[in-house]
Design a protein around this motif. Sequence first.
Motif, mmCIF file in Angstrom:
data_model
loop_
_atom_site.group_PDB
_atom_site.id
_atom_site.type_symbol
_atom_site.label_atom_id
_atom_site.label_comp_id
_atom_site.label_asym_id
_atom_site.label_seq_id
_atom_site.Cartn_x
_atom_site.Cartn_y
_atom_site.Cartn_z
ATOM 1 N N ASP A 169 -74.057 54.775 91.007
ATOM 2 C CA ASP A 169 -73.372 53.489 90.844
ATOM 3 C C ASP A 169 -73.135 52.827 92.201
ATOM 4 O O ASP A 169 -73.180 51.597 92.318
ATOM 5 C CB ASP A 169 -72.044 53.692 90.111
ATOM 6 N N TRP A 170 -72.875 53.652 93.216
ATOM 7 C CA TRP A 170 -72.690 53.123 94.572
ATOM 8 C C TRP A 170 -73.990 52.482 95.071
ATOM 9 O O TRP A 170 -73.984 51.375 95.609
ATOM 10 C CB TRP A 170 -72.252 54.247 95.508
ATOM 11 N N LEU A 185 -65.834 55.740 93.495
ATOM 12 C CA LEU A 185 -67.222 55.325 93.290
ATOM 13 C C LEU A 185 -68.151 56.036 94.273
ATOM 14 O O LEU A 185 -69.248 56.468 93.901
ATOM 15 C CB LEU A 185 -67.346 53.806 93.453
ATOM 16 N N TYR A 186 -67.720 56.173 95.515
ATOM 17 C CA TYR A 186 -68.564 56.821 96.519
ATOM 18 C C TYR A 186 -68.814 58.286 96.169
ATOM 19 O O TYR A 186 -69.927 58.808 96.350
ATOM 20 C CB TYR A 186 -67.922 56.718 97.900
ATOM 21 N N PRO A 211 -86.528 52.844 94.384
ATOM 22 C CA PRO A 211 -85.914 54.086 93.891
ATOM 23 C C PRO A 211 -84.595 54.356 94.611
ATOM 24 O O PRO A 211 -84.522 54.299 95.842
ATOM 25 C CB PRO A 211 -86.962 55.153 94.209
ATOM 26 N N SER A 212 -83.562 54.634 93.835
ATOM 27 C CA SER A 212 -82.241 54.840 94.421
ATOM 28 C C SER A 212 -82.240 55.942 95.462
ATOM 29 O O SER A 212 -81.534 55.864 96.475
ATOM 30 C CB SER A 212 -81.226 55.147 93.314
ATOM 31 N N SER A 213 -83.032 56.963 95.227
ATOM 32 C CA SER A 213 -83.070 58.073 96.177
ATOM 33 C C SER A 213 -83.600 57.626 97.536
ATOM 34 O O SER A 213 -83.125 58.071 98.578
ATOM 35 C CB SER A 213 -83.946 59.199 95.628
ATOM 36 N N GLU A 214 -84.573 56.714 97.534
ATOM 37 C CA GLU A 214 -85.136 56.241 98.797
ATOM 38 C C GLU A 214 -84.166 55.314 99.531
ATOM 39 O O GLU A 214 -84.048 55.369 100.764
ATOM 40 C CB GLU A 214 -86.465 55.526 98.545
ATOM 41 N N LEU A 215 -83.486 54.455 98.791
ATOM 42 C CA LEU A 215 -82.506 53.575 99.438
ATOM 43 C C LEU A 215 -81.362 54.393 100.019
ATOM 44 O O LEU A 215 -80.914 54.137 101.147
ATOM 45 C CB LEU A 215 -81.978 52.557 98.423
ATOM 46 N N MET A 258 -75.009 48.730 96.251
ATOM 47 C CA MET A 258 -75.722 48.399 97.487
ATOM 48 C C MET A 258 -76.864 47.425 97.203
ATOM 49 O O MET A 258 -77.072 46.440 97.948
ATOM 50 C CB MET A 258 -76.284 49.672 98.127
ATOM 51 N N LYS A 259 -77.592 47.685 96.138
ATOM 52 C CA LYS A 259 -78.711 46.805 95.775
ATOM 53 C C LYS A 259 -78.211 45.407 95.445
ATOM 54 O O LYS A 259 -78.801 44.403 95.866
ATOM 55 C CB LYS A 259 -79.474 47.395 94.589
#
Length: 762
Positions: free
Chosen positions: A589-590, A576-577, A375-379, A594-595
């Motif tokens: 998108d950032w 993007l950040y 999940p993006s929120s966790e990363l 990262m992924k």
Amino acid sequence: MGTQPNYPHIVKGRRLGAYMRIAIMQNEVVMMQKSGAVYFSAEFGLDESLPIYSGGLGILAGDHIKAAADQNVPLTGVGIFYGHGYFQQRIDEGGSQQHLYPKVDLNASIYPVQLVQDENGQPLIIEVPIAGRLVYAKAWSVQVGSVTVYLLNTDVESNSEADRRLTDTLYPSEQGIRISQEILLGIGGTRLIAALGIQPDVWHMNEGHCAFLTFERIRMLSAAGVPFQTALEVVKASTVFTTHTPVPAGHDVFSIDLMDRFFSDYYWQLGTDRDGVLSLGQMNGAFNMTRLAVSTSSKVNGVSKLHGVVTQDLFHHWMPHIPRQDIPVDAITNGIHIGTWLADGMKGLFDRYLQYDWSIRTAEPEVWSPVHDIPSSELWEAHLEAKSSMIQSFNLPLSTSNGGPLIIGFARRFATYKRALLIFSDPDRLARILGDSERPVCLVFSGKAHPSDGPGQELIRRIVELSREERFKGRVFIVENYAMDKAKKLVQGVDVWLNTPIKPMEASGTSGQKAAVNGVLNCSVLDGWWAEGYNGRNGWAIDGSADGDVGVNGEHQAKLDSEALYRLLEEEIIPLYYKRDEDQGLPADWVNKMKESICSLAPLFNTHRMISDYWNKVYLKASARGQRFASDGFEVASRVAAYKQFIRNNWSGVRVRKVDILADHSGRIGLHKTAFRAEIVLGAIWLRDVRIEAVGSDGRQGIWKVKLEPVQQEAKGVYIYEGSSFDRSINFWKANVNVRVTPISPDFANDFEMELASWGFQ
């Protein structure tokens, strides 16, 4: 030492308290034979609690050791224990770098080292001949899993006061001390290995600092009655060399006078005369340690694909009669020990979402694929946790609220070719970028310059000066006393890792790899490892030239690169950040980038992959070769030595007398193709002991080769060779074709082992 003054623009150094969690070996060393590889390096960056490293070479060596332990690769490390380590950096109010050398107290329990003792429980002492005298060295050991690292130190009562200080500091500038340390490492390290009863199958030289080990190995064989040339072949067969330095100035060079002063009583012990010994490393009137390493190794590798090519270019100056593409240098790209550099929060995330055994399968791409499903929120939360930890550790006046400002990190050795000031090329433009109240950006710098590197120290002073300017206050910071503890926080906590070297002067670089596995995005010149790692989706490439050519002058290239960097910041990185997803408020998108960075880079640029490459591509082959050359009373080594001597004695008579190119001609051994015919004078050399080739440029920085075969004998020692090719893509015009003769043998490690070639058109 008193209280250090508090300068708000400088983050003062302090220990972060992360000590090496490795076992201490037993007091007594069990004298036993041990196969496998022995790995010599001038420095080892195992952990911040052992300050015996200065930078990338040592960190790589430390990660190499840890990966070998993880994979149960039979390896033994040999280095030097520096009593004062590399210097501790303090930056004064004027921005000048101060050099502190606190003594490392090995009696303190924090240091994971143990004094090596002999079978009688006494300290094991090694005698090392240095400049006609004997210097005594004791050894300390560090146990890293199954791998032991031995470290020599001359602080022994039997030594003079000057000799006790020989191993105080890393990379001294004084040439007499420098060569003494390299004698201690190479010759002393080899004697230590013998005293411990270890019999390595492979000897791995990590950079040329340790190359004197080949002298000692030849001396030991000579003392057993083995002739010099045979001993050289035995040593060469089982020795491998990794070079890390892409520029001539980075290689250790000693004057011949200095060599004579330090080796006059040693030369003869190798079973040959002074000139025979010096010939192994003599270049341009001096003694080059890299040349010695190449002359005495069966395998040479650079540390990235690009560096392999650059090294071929460098060595081509030594062997101008061999095309750059044929110089026998391979490449094994550096990697990082992920367990050392991964943030705790990120590790916890991987433990939850990746396969249970992911940490021992880091070189498998499929192991990393589930990162896309985190999940993006966790990363993002794991990244912000590392970012907050970094900010707190360095007392930066920043916040991570809503992600905080975009933080760009630049941390490495301050050398001019790394261009720390490139981002300041247009200060006004940079001030506007950093000072945007809606989208703030911060720069965090860290690094040391060698005490003798005045220009490098000036870079630090200039950054401190810039950080004080009103327009950069609160936006530019410098963290002093860069070391492993600081590096971990930085590669884990910044948002972007910036790398701006002059291409192609970065051999590999690994700091960006450490950042990548932590989800930090790279923005780098396409040099070193990033030339292999960048895929267009996992970070940004600073390419200031339209075609990627670096053949422009340095000032103009810097202008092009700085413009490219500013454009990336303004048009891609910063937008993007700060682009937030409306539902979660995340930079979605950032995070996806990262992924992609983690998935594409982690499986390639790690030391588990790297050590596997060394084991399969280097160690196993060198082990088999070394054993074959040493077996049956050195029969193969003796035969190869005699063969090489015969070839050298008769090579002056080899020449290409005549070359004909017959387009679409039906030759003796070909059909309708482009054919080549050459008349070759070999003299006393047998026609099967040479390879004859037509060679030419393919117009794409490569070369083509067509092998020619003997078809008739014209006279004694004179032969006609012919060959042909179907390849219509090759332009076989006469100006592009030459014929080459090279000596060959099935016992050679590579096609150009003798570094000899005779050409038709000189």
